[in-house]
Design an enzyme around this catalytic site. Sequence first.
Site: not given
Lengths: 316, 316, 316, 316
Positions: B80-81, B85, B111, B186, B261
């Site tokens: 998911l973004p 979400n 992420t 990450k 982001k």
Amino acid sequence: MYGSMSPFSSRSMASKTQVGFIGLGNMGNPMAKNLLKHGYPVIATDVFPESCKELQELGAQIVDNPAEVADKADRIVTMLPSSPNVIDVYTGANGILKKVKKGSLLIDSSTIDPAVSKEMALAVEKMGAVFMDAPVSGGVGAATSGKLTFMVGGVEEEFTAAQELLSCMGANVVYCGAVGTGQAAKICNNMLLAIGMIGTSETMNLGIRLGLDPKLLAKILNMSSGRCWSSDTYNPVPGVMEGVPSGNNYQGGFGTQLMAKDLGLAQATATNTKTPVPLGSLAHQIYRMMCARGYAGKDFSSVFMFLREDEKEEGQ
Amino acid sequence: MYGSMSPFSSRSMASKTQVGFIGLGNMGNPMAKNLLKHGYPVIATDVFPESCKELQELGAQIVDNPAEVADKADRIVTMLPSSPNVIDVYTGANGILKKVKKGSLLIDSSTIDPAVSKEMALAVEKMGAVFMDAPVSGGVGAATSGKLTFMVGGVEEEFTAAQELLSCMGANVVYCGAVGTGQAAKICNNMLLAIGMIGTSETMNLGIRLGLDPKLLAKILNMSSGRCWSSDTYNPVPGVMEGVPSGNNYQGGFGTQLMAKDLGLAQATATNTKTPVPLGSLAHQIYRMMCARGYAGKDFSSVFMFLREDEKEEGQ
Amino acid sequence: MYGSMSPFSSRSMASKTQVGFIGLGNMGNPMAKNLLKHGYPVIATDVFPESCKELQELGAQIVDNPAEVADKADRIVTMLPSSPNVIDVYTGANGILKKVKKGSLLIDSSTIDPAVSKEMALAVEKMGAVFMDAPVSGGVGAATSGKLTFMVGGVEEEFTAAQELLSCMGANVVYCGAVGTGQAAKICNNMLLAIGMIGTSETMNLGIRLGLDPKLLAKILNMSSGRCWSSDTYNPVPGVMEGVPSGNNYQGGFGTQLMAKDLGLAQATATNTKTPVPLGSLAHQIYRMMCARGYAGKDFSSVFMFLREDEKEEGQ
Amino acid sequence: MYGSMSPFSSRSMASKTQVGFIGLGNMGNPMAKNLLKHGYPVIATDVFPESCKELQELGAQIVDNPAEVADKADRIVTMLPSSPNVIDVYTGANGILKKVKKGSLLIDSSTIDPAVSKEMALAVEKMGAVFMDAPVSGGVGAATSGKLTFMVGGVEEEFTAAQELLSCMGANVVYCGAVGTGQAAKICNNMLLAIGMIGTSETMNLGIRLGLDPKLLAKILNMSSGRCWSSDTYNPVPGVMEGVPSGNNYQGGFGTQLMAKDLGLAQATATNTKTPVPLGSLAHQIYRMMCARGYAGKDFSSVFMFLREDEKEEGQ
């Protein structure tokens, strides 16, 4: 091919004739020794007479000043701390240019502003001699073992002659282009190195705070797009790698003060060429703040410690 | 050893039973396809019904919402973004937790902020199920070819079960530690990547202005301590390397907006853990400025163009 | 008290005798006119002959080069774009020093590196003359209306003589200390100005995004500890104040390119004195990026526009 | 006009009836005392019972938790350290919302993320009550003397009722707009304040290194465009001004740790709204580095000391 036409062929053929060396500091001293080891008679000088003793005992001839070196040798290597020293050694009252012979090859291995290298090259050229900038990468260890990398700027025809000497002191001799590009390459590399080192330190510190094991994090970065020399070869976190300054309380290696100096050069060239270098500029400031806070003499990877939370209260 | 005692052994043995997949965007879609290719029955959902069509034609069962997925599958992957979400898909009115079965394995490949991963893990644990965070590195290409890298955080005993599924979609599945450490790895990698990319861009730009040939400069950096992934694998200067976005007007690759982001997440975790990240923070700001100046959709290596002198007058 | 003992008393008494003026650009031209208005015979020169026409029509005597000015005037004001121009005008082939008279007073109002001011002072002193640095704050408007502020560095005994001339061109003439401190004060002020302007722009932009009315936000800042010259006198947000460049599409005022130049000087002096200036350094980089993106000719308050989200896609 | 139609008129008329106060820390304690001084019966609570003693002796009624406060008072002021505390005090198991009466006025003077203020406002509104954010500027001194500035966000019709209470504790009560704008104004002001303070410190330090007298430099800045609150009202250089923390070894004032917290909030809101704040972001990082290096408890103007060269060697 080039050589046969060169007006300087007498000098470039004259292997194993005297080589001048000016500047016998931490770097210059082992470099000059390597010339001796390769069978070159060395004629040397330094502003501090005591710096010359060891080399003299090894057979080098010591003279009083750069002009005398130039009087006796038509190939000279200079290794000096900063731009003003270079200017003085070349153009000062007892400078090289007072007695330089036509056709001489003058190689400056100092790390200085490329604009000063260009100035020196012009002055040297007026005397009918040749100037090349050949700053090094690698520290005292590499200088001692003859494993330096030289980044060389100057007339391409003269590169072979320079390479003959420099390869006695280094493992890599790279031709970079016109005069000043040796300095440019050195400065560029060190700017990116500083950015990578601070970036690696921030990243390792953040990862540790988020619960990652530092060795595991280094391993993940090194197999991913975060990989860089500072993460895979010179990791700043104690315990992650062996044989690097982070494993030895940041002793040895490449001092924070020297990095700050190189970043100052990068900043100056960027300002003069109106090039935006936002991270390079902040890296400069961080190393400058570290010098102000007592890290001047530690290896530049100690930025990891500088950023890490410190328990004790300071400056009370 | 772990496995034999596991209360979840029925599920982890149950290969090739249904796998749920929630979030069929640019990344989720090819990932779910790879599960199908490996013979797993897939039961999927997405807020946009049209995103489900292609997968349905390939044999996946499409349901209305995450709760229904959880009703039918005891292994679920979410992609998911952003954090809100994920929170909604897990804890919302029709969220997974409404119908999750005891012993289910829920893997979130989004992420997001590791703090949110930890929150989700707690909520999932209360329902007697298992949560792992497993964000990916690699873009749409790697998702399509099944070459993603998964960085996995969660209970170590469950890693084998997760690995079974994730290895259908990725070439590397790395166990990072407790819940949230997959996200941490990450985020850390991408922060260092951004720093390296901007640093490489500044450095290449400065070197070019100082008269160095860009290919030669890249070669010198890559044999020296300035070396990093952005200099040797993904060089941002057009003409230096082939097969990278800089050779294709910065199309494709990893968008500036997505990098911004991820850097925002890095900044948030650094702020929350009171970790100084000066270069990471400035990298975030630079990518944010790039978004404001029209670079949002270009590959993140276009920072080279952003920093380079532009001839035309803007904003008149 | 000082004056009676001065070896230069003949000159300092000699009001209304010829004053030399070198550099008739946007600033120098109105400054020289104000000397004429105050009744001083002006003898002037500029590298561009057309720059001299207007002044000639107003009664100034135009000569070919700085040496000729020095031949005819024992008080000279120089107003030049940058350090190399100053060096050339003083020490070049037709420079002031070729014909300077003992006891002359040479006032340099250019904004340059204080180290160059000190160099010039030494060279001038060797000729038996006096050098003072007196850079200005205030733009073309203030130069025209005689409202400049002069920050003066040099021997205190000579300040009165300098003040006599400078007060014809400025409303404030401030003595700062030894040679170079005039430049230092100017550079310091402009560095802090740039920081305040970018900071105000970021803050106003953030506040607007968070739902605050810009006029109200400016009012709150100005009654609180966020207050600064850029928020209360030169607000960068269109519509907040009248009579400032932000209300006129950032025309006029103080150009981004000039600010970038001054910040480059600040950076150079900080580097040379090993002073950390993290925000000053980032401010420099931001103005440099703005120049690269087309803002060079706009007022420096246009950083508000540079940081604001832009709808159109750029660089496609 | 507004008032006559208000459904809350009974409460807003009810001056001098009980006022609740939750959070009796360094700031909350003197604020609550000022309510008592103005004749309001105060009913208070704090998680640390000992914090309540002094207020109890002065006549306040102490209860066990926020729910009990809400049970007895229909006007409540909260003053808490950070977002999680606010969330807990409002929505926790013994939170205000458990017993809040319809029509109550809840004023939060904590400095928190405006997004949390909005969340609280929604939750409060569902219970038929009114929420306003009203963070303060001014420290313990201003809280004690009743000279705080309140920046108030919320429904405009309720501002008069809030002002009645807040003016007992502050000299200025400014209406900023919708819920969250009080926080926005506070955060914006403090971000610009931090930028101005670091900028002033860098500038003063650079000027001193360049030979300027610090008092003279401050005077020049304050009459020029470098002027800001940190240069003219709270100068960070010891000896330049009296009655400020720089004159008292940076004791008292506004702690570096608190500034770092506010800058973290500014960063979070900027990240969430995708607003570039390059200097604000670097200011955050610098205050964060200062906390890591032992400055957490000193006044935020001690950044001058942090940047200044330090003689002693650290971290050996």
